[in-house]
Design a protein around this motif. Structure first.
Motif, short mmCIF file in Angstrom:
data_model
loop_
_atom_site.label_atom_id
_atom_site.label_comp_id
_atom_site.label_asym_id
_atom_site.label_seq_id
_atom_site.Cartn_x
_atom_site.Cartn_y
_atom_site.Cartn_z
N ALA A 153 0.86 -1.19 0.00
CA ALA A 153 0.00 0.00 0.00
C ALA A 153 0.89 1.23 0.00
O ALA A 153 2.01 1.22 0.53
N GLY A 154 0.37 2.31 -0.59
CA GLY A 154 1.11 3.56 -0.66
C GLY A 154 1.02 4.32 0.65
O GLY A 154 -0.07 4.58 1.16
N VAL A 155 2.18 4.67 1.20
CA VAL A 155 2.25 5.37 2.49
C VAL A 155 2.68 6.81 2.24
O VAL A 155 3.71 7.07 1.62
N ILE A 156 1.88 7.76 2.71
CA ILE A 156 2.23 9.18 2.71
C ILE A 156 2.06 9.70 4.13
O ILE A 156 1.73 8.93 5.04
N GLU A 157 2.28 10.99 4.33
CA GLU A 157 2.26 11.52 5.69
C GLU A 157 0.89 11.35 6.35
O GLU A 157 0.79 11.17 7.57
N GLN A 158 -0.18 11.37 5.54
CA GLN A 158 -1.53 11.24 6.10
C GLN A 158 -1.95 9.79 6.34
O GLN A 158 -3.07 9.53 6.80
N SER A 159 -1.10 8.84 6.05
CA SER A 159 -1.46 7.43 6.16
C SER A 159 -1.67 7.01 7.61
O SER A 159 -1.02 7.51 8.53
N ARG A 160 -2.58 6.05 7.77
CA ARG A 160 -2.81 5.41 9.06
C ARG A 160 -2.46 3.93 8.94
O ARG A 160 -2.94 3.25 8.03
N PRO A 161 -1.63 3.41 9.82
CA PRO A 161 -1.17 2.02 9.69
C PRO A 161 -2.30 1.01 9.55
O PRO A 161 -2.20 0.09 8.74
N GLU A 162 -3.37 1.18 10.29
CA GLU A 162 -4.46 0.20 10.23
C GLU A 162 -5.13 0.23 8.85
O GLU A 162 -5.48 -0.82 8.29
N ARG A 163 -5.32 1.43 8.29
CA ARG A 163 -5.95 1.53 6.98
C ARG A 163 -5.05 0.94 5.89
O ARG A 163 -5.54 0.25 4.98
N GLU A 164 -3.74 1.17 5.96
CA GLU A 164 -2.84 0.62 4.95
C GLU A 164 -2.78 -0.91 5.05
O GLU A 164 -2.72 -1.60 4.03
N PHE A 165 -2.83 -1.43 6.27
CA PHE A 165 -2.90 -2.88 6.42
C PHE A 165 -4.18 -3.42 5.78
O PHE A 165 -4.15 -4.44 5.07
N GLU A 166 -5.29 -2.74 6.01
CA GLU A 166 -6.56 -3.18 5.43
C GLU A 166 -6.49 -3.12 3.91
O GLU A 166 -7.06 -3.99 3.22
N GLU A 167 -5.81 -2.13 3.36
CA GLU A 167 -5.68 -2.06 1.90
C GLU A 167 -4.91 -3.25 1.36
O GLU A 167 -5.24 -3.79 0.30
#
Length: 437
Positions: free
Chosen positions: A407-421
């Motif tokens: 998943a693409g990580v930027i400054e606004q990313s949340r770890p739980e949401r990126e894991f879900e992606e």
């Protein structure tokens, strides 16, 4: 070894997916590549020769003879020159390049300890090409054509059954690695990075059956199935890394921004609205497109770069993405392989800026990616080239099988949401993995 290149055309409707899966599963071909592009499927097998590029050696083979040398410089140039040295005539070459291929152009060679394979290309003796009106068998004699038709027309076996796969275990602390990246981005280290996680499978995979089942439930931009050397893979690519056509038009298709798809009309519509209005996803996509434009401009005739279908939504199996298409006219000062080199790895599988994000991937992703986020490649003797991004795939090598997603990580990313992606992306493949009996 015979180099017969005659063609037999069969004008009759053909089930392309069934045909290529049957050929792959037949055991007739020691190595093969299946490649699906819009309007055409190709099964390529029985290797005449090819090119193998490792970190320490280049091997060029033809008609049973192998020439091994050391190489220096840029891997794209080494591949281009090696392929040009083969008498392939009007044949195509098929193969793959791994993610680590990029280390030489992005000053990341220090991370290649333990990495061996960079790229593999094979020139097939036999091709079976399928389009909307029929099938063409290329490169074999009458007896072999009869053998191929017998494989294709054999009685149907039982439908393959998928094996349940647990994709939610976080064995590599993905959430923690995302949090580290967010902190590094906030500190000004880079703008975006695609971090991935590997899901090991506790059984051997029947790749042709998995490809057949998975392709029936996916809507890829391209699809592929391959067995080359010790590596097997099947995948449903969401985008092109690069294509250079016969007129020298360079195309790339950056996809960035993701939501789940296939959960019902109401849920899919709500997810699409959320995707199109989420500032994080819009920013992630916009910076990816900007980077793709700059990369194409570096090899294109000035003033020819353009963006079309900006930030449209494309459905790809279990997910939907924001997507754009970027094109430019290749300059006479640059080759097709140089166009691929500048666009590789895909910005949507690496990050921004590429050099810093690739360094971060090597640091935080851990083990080598190999084919994941690399590309499956087709190239003609005239240099017409296509490289499709390897995501949404299953891999098998050295007695081990696995899935991988990022998943693409930027400054606004949340770890739980990126894991879900990553779970949403893995769901494009995980429900269709068939155990090898």
């Amino acid at each position: 070894m015979s180099t017969t290149h005659e063609e037999l055309r069969i004008e009759a409707p053909v089930d392309a997916l069934d045909t290529v899966a049957r050929l792959a599963a037949s055991g007739r071909f020691a190595e093969y590549v299946v490649y699906e592009r819009p309007g055409e499927w190709v099964f390529a097998g029985d290797t005449l020769g090819g090119v193998e590029l490792d970190t320490d050696e280049l091997r060029v083979s033809w008609d049973g003879q192998v020439r091994a040398t050391t190489w220096v410089g840029r891997p794209a140039i080494a591949l281009d020159e090696a392929l040009a040295s083969l008498p392939i005539g009007d044949r195509q070459a098929y193969g793959w390049i791994g993610f680590e291929f990029c280390a030489y152009t992005l000053d990341a060679e220090q991370h290649l300890e333990g990495v061996h394979e960079l790229a593999r290309l094979m020139v097939p003796r036999i091709e079976v090409r399928i389009d909307g009106s029929g099938m063409t068998i290329v490169g074999c004699d009458d007896a072999e054509r009869d053998e191929i038709r017998a494989i294709v027309n054999a009685a149907d076996g039982p439908d393959p059954l998928a094996e349940p796969v647990d994709i939610r275990a976080d064995a590599t602390d993905y959430r923690g690695r995302v949090a580290t990246a967010v902190a590094e981005i906030a500190a000004g280290g880079y703008q975006k990075v695609i971090l991935s996680r590997k899901v090991d499978l506790p059984f051997a995979v029947d790749m042709p059956a998995t490809y057949r089942l998975g392709r029936a439930h996916n809507t890829p931009a391209r699809s592929f199935l391959l067995r080359m050397g010790g590596l097997e893979a099947a995948g449903f690519s969401p985008e092109l890394v690069a294509a250079v056509d016969e007129d020298g038009v360079v195309t790339t298709e950056p996809l960035a921004g993701t939501r789940a798809f296939g959960r019902g009309v109401a849920a899919d519509s709500a997810a699409r609205i959320d995707l199109e209005s989420d500032p994080k996803e819009i920013v992630e996509h916009a910076v990816s497109v900007r980077t793709s434009v700059a990369e194409i401009e570096s090899v294109a005739i000035p003033g020819t770069s353009s963006v079309s279908d900006f930030m449209t939504v494309r459905e790809r199996g279990s997910v939907q993405h924001l997507a754009s298409t970027v094109r430019g006219q290749l300059s006479e000062h640059h080759s097709h392989w140089e166009a691929l080199e500048v666009l590789f790895p895909s910005v949507t599988a690496s990050g921004i800026p590429k050099r810093e994000s690739v360094d971060t991937i090597f640091r935080l992703d851990g083990a080598a990616r190999g084919l994941y986020s690399g590309a499956v490649v087709t190239v003609s003797s005239e240099g017409v080239l296509e490289a499709t991004l390897v995501l949404r795939a299953v891999y098998q090598q050295n007695g081990k099988a696995w899935l991988r997603a990022g998943a693409g990580v930027i400054e606004q990313s949340r770890p739980e949401r990126e894991f879900e992606e990553t779970c949403e992306k893995l769901a494009s493949v995980s429900p269709y993995v068939v155990r090898r009996l």
